[in-house]
Every structure is written in structure tokens, then in C-alpha cells.
Design an enzyme around this catalytic site. Sequence first.
Site, PDB file in Angstrom:
ATOM      1  N   CYS A 291       4.485  13.511   5.766  1.00 26.17           N
ATOM      2  CA  CYS A 291       4.615  13.297   4.413  1.00 26.17           C
ATOM      3  C   CYS A 291       3.336  13.742   3.389  1.00 26.17           C
ATOM      4  CB  CYS A 291       4.927  11.846   4.190  1.00 26.17           C
ATOM      5  SG  CYS A 291       3.434  10.813   4.997  1.00 26.17           S
TER       6      CYS A 291
ATOM      7  N   GLY B  12       2.399  26.963  18.824  1.00 31.67           N
ATOM      8  CA  GLY B  12       0.978  27.316  19.977  1.00 31.67           C
ATOM      9  C   GLY B  12      -0.264  27.258  19.489  1.00 31.67           C
TER      10      GLY B  12
END
Length: 645
Positions: free
Chosen positions: A2, A364
Site C-alpha cells: 500500500c 530475483g
Amino acid sequence: MCGITGLFDTRAQRTPDRAVLQRMNDSQHHRGPDEGSLHIEPGLGLGHRRLSIIDIATGQQPLFNADKSIAIVFNGEIYNYQSLMAELQALGYVFHTKSDTECIVHAWEAWGERCVDKLRGMFAFGLWDKNQQCFFLARDRMGVKPMYYAALDDGWMAFGSELKSVLAHGGLDRTLDPLAVEEYFALGYVAEPRTVFKQALKLPPAHMLLWRRGEPMPASKPYWDVRFTLNNTISAEDACEELRHRLDESVKLRMIAEVPLGAFLSGGVDSSAVVASMAGVSDEPVNTCSIAFDDPAFNESAFAQIVADRYKTRHHVETVQSDDFDLIDTLARLYDEPYADSSAIPTYRVCQLARKRVTVALSGDGGDETFGGYRRYRMHLMEERMRGALPEGVRRPLFGLLGRVYPKADWAPRVFRAKTTFEGMARSSVEAYFHSVSILRGPMRDELFSPRFKADLAGYDALEVFNAHAARADTDDPLALIQYLDYKTYLVGDINTKVDRASMAHSLEVREPLMDHPLIEWLATLPTSLKIRGQEGKYLLKKAMEPKLSDDILYRPKMGFAVPLARWFRGPLKQRVRDAVLGPRLAETGWFNRDYLKRLVDDHQSGVRDYSAPLWTLLMFEAFLRNVVDAGVERPVEPLVEAAA
């Protein structure tokens, strides 16, 4: 995931202006389009924009304890929240939601500011304790989630997930910090804790700030740090097994969600390892997303397809045009500060693609820093061996002279591009590493800046950022030292900033299993020989993944997530870069040497030199001035629902 924002009256108990708080919250609508709420009481205003991921039904914020004496707004994910909830319930705390946010509230009640020690995840939060009349800010250990704050002249502290929410308050002095500008032109970003505006700060990673009403502004303080002991005697075979176990655990924790989840898949080692691990712990096919480039020199999509085929993922690919340069002004508005990593363009696009399919994506990111993957690491270790072979009294004058007289041969084969190596050899280890990662190195910045700007700097050099961190690194191992420096600078200031803004621009949550702090701590016990062996970086990760990924993925040359800047600035962006770099907006600052700016443009566009990185840095600074500094207070995006007090 958020956006959070708020106001804390540090002096008295004035009631915040509802319209101001709403404007601050609305400026981050993109971070949380699902719900928006405000909480206002004397001396406090909290705003929250929600992207619903976990506990969709009851996880609304701001969230309170039972008697409403504690309130929190929280951005991120606590991956160990289920075990933490059980621990807190055993202590007698009663939960009214199933959210990780409520865990933080009760953890504060149980342990105070040491609650952060219990949290495993990515987080930034602001917490108000009415009984103690204090406000608490905290940020996760690796700086995955951002936190900006400012002590305003009228006694309010404003904070937010993005600098734009603090700017939207309207009371922030927009005076630029010359020291931050020096850092930007050296590094491509403004390093923590500074921001480009003098009055605003970033809360550094693994730091917390406790401000009691009526007291002066406190300094933030660290609650965690990585320590490179390098004393683990584990064998390579056992280390591979241990790494696979730790990676699977980290990935599995990050697959908890009540919304569609997937992964970025570039075809590189790091994202491929994450996808392989996800496939191993998931009962369903993994959703994967890749972007392809129409320029083969930048296109890794075939390698991503190899991994997708092996693990039978639901793979989605979209092709991006190599002349995808329409985002310059968009990026300037998105980042709020000058930001010069051009891979922000493809990162923005892959997040845009992923959001069409999923709400949460694993990445990654962090693999190069944690496992020793950057080519610059291997170059640095080579230089360190050479530095150690010559006394400083011989090395500095000899290589200093060679660095000055040797031509910068961008056009030549790599073996003949020795100028940077000579310059590095004349420096200390920290100076050399700073030199190697700088976009505009010291001599270039000396020519770039005007006498007036140099006077404003009063001798400050961005190298001081690295020196300060190096003094706290507590290691003399050459690789460990520069990994530590990257954890504190490049990883947080560049990589995490890029991914957070690009993903949240599309209301996408990105999770980072390779930055799990227990994994980081374990890797810091391993010797350098398990990270870099000979000319092979990421040695341990590659060996560990050999049963799961082909050699075509593990041992091919690294491509990176790049865009063709050099060609753009001699072709389709030729006039735009000339107009921006030599135009009125940079000139009116009085900070730049126009003759040097003209030389950069002319030499690059004539093909004499490749100045694409410095020119991009200037282009983005000019876009920042136009789109952020010159912009007015942002207007509301939509009405908000007010939370019950």
C-alpha cells in the site's frame, strides 16, 4: 502492500487539516487503488491507500489496538506473521483480524521498539502510541520498502511512502540540497538518509525513529546490521544443499497471498532460480512474465522460455520496442527525486505486463549483491591483489600518472580500456570502488559543476557516503567490504527504489526472496571462495542450481536489463537531449559549466566518445526540475472513505 502517509504534531495537539491529509493520501492512489482511509484525532492524522493482498475482508488500515490507544499505518508484508501471531496469542493478545498489520500493533504492546527484531519481511510503518505520546517510524532491514519524512517549520512531522505525499502537504521547503545533487551526479541516485530537498529525509534501511511529543527531533538509530564473519567451515556440497533449503523456505513464505501470484522471469540466473524454487514448492503451475526486445542485443526472452518450458509455467511475453523512450517525464514524476538508472524503463514495462496477470510477483532482485555476481566485484578483487603487491608510496604516483595520460578508449576492445583500472590502482580500496561505480567520476564532476555550485558544496564529495559506511562494515575482506557498501547504497538507492516505484505505479506487489535477512546473515558467514571462484561469480548459487537449471542459463554471459542509450542520443533523441542539456532549465540553476555540457553533447553525437550515461543523468535531472520542482501541489485523485476514530 500500500501507500501510507501522515502528520504528527510534535509540539502540541492541533487537529490536522483534513483536506491536506486527504491530498497527501490521494497523491499515492496508485500504491493502493482498492481502498483509501483517513484517521484524524488531536495532534495526529494518518492516511492509507490499500492494495489488498492478505486478509482482504478485515485488513483495513489505519488499524488500532483494542482501546484505540495505538494506531498504525503499514506498507509491506510480514512473512512470518502466522508464527508471530501464535507467539503473541500465547502471551494473551487477542486478534480481531487475520492480518500481518495487527501483529505489529500487538508486537509493539509486547516489546516496544524492539518489536522490529521479530519482523521478517519488507516493511515501513508509522505507529502512534497515545499513552506514551510518541510516534514510531521503522523500515525493513534491506530497505525494500521506502519511508520519507520531514520536520516542517510549523512543528508538524509529515511522512509517507513516497516523497510526493510529503510534497503534497504544501509546507515542505523545496530548496534543493547541493550535497544531494553531488551524490546524484556521482551515483545516479540520492543516497540515504538524504533526499534532494534539504528539509526532507529518508529513513535508512534497518533504522527506526521514536519521536516523543514536546521533544526535539531525534536522530534515527539502527536496529540491525549484516556482519561478514566469513568463518563458516561448511563444505561446498553441504553449502549447496543448505542454500537450496533456505531458498525454498524464503520463496514459500513469499507465496502466501489471497490474490493471483507469479514471478518475473528474465532468463538470468537469479530470476530463474526463484522460478525453479517456486515450481518445486507449488502444486499449481507458476505464472511467469517476461518482456522481449526487438533489438537482439538486449533480448533474453529465449532463455526465459527455456526455463518456462522446463517448469511448464504459464508464461506470458510481450515485446517492447527498442525505441521505448516515451517514459522520461513519467519516470521523473514517479520517482520524485532525480534518478538515473535507465533500466527503469524496461522495469516499468515488465511490471505493466505482470499486472495484467497477477497482483503479486516474486523477483530475483538482490542476487548479484548477495551472491557476488557483478563483474565489477571480480575486477575489484583483481585490483586489490595488485594494490597489495605495491607500496602505496609507489602505487599512487605511478598509476595516478598513467590514469591521467592514458586515453579513454570507449571504442576499443575491453582489454585496451585500461584508464579506469589505472585510476583505480592509484586509490584506496573504498575510493577505487566508489570510482568504479560512479556515473560521472570526480574529474568529470569537477568540470561539470560551476564555481558557484562548488562553493555551495564547501568541499563535500559523495565519496563520503562510502567512507561512512565502510567505517561501520567491520571487515577487511575485499569482497565483503564492497558487498556491504552495495547493501547500503546501490541495492537500496538504485535497485529497490527502481522496483518499488515501477511496481507500485501499476499497483503490483513485488516480493524479494533473495533479500530474506536470515539468508543474508547466513551468506555473510561463508568465505569469499564460495561466492567468487576464479572468474566465476555467484559460484555457490550456480552450483546449487545445477540440478534445477541448464548450463545455458547458469553459465552464459550476463546481459543485464539495458536500453540503447548511446544510439538514442545520436538518433531519435538527438535533438531532445541537446535541448534538455543545453536548454534554459539547467542553465537557470547556475550550477553547471555550459561549455562542458556542450562538449558532452557534441562529442557523443559526433561519435568521438560515449557519454550516454552522463547525458542520461543530465536529461533525468532536467526532467526532475520541470516535473517535480516546478510543479504545484498535487490535487486529489478521488474522494476517500474516512476510517472510524
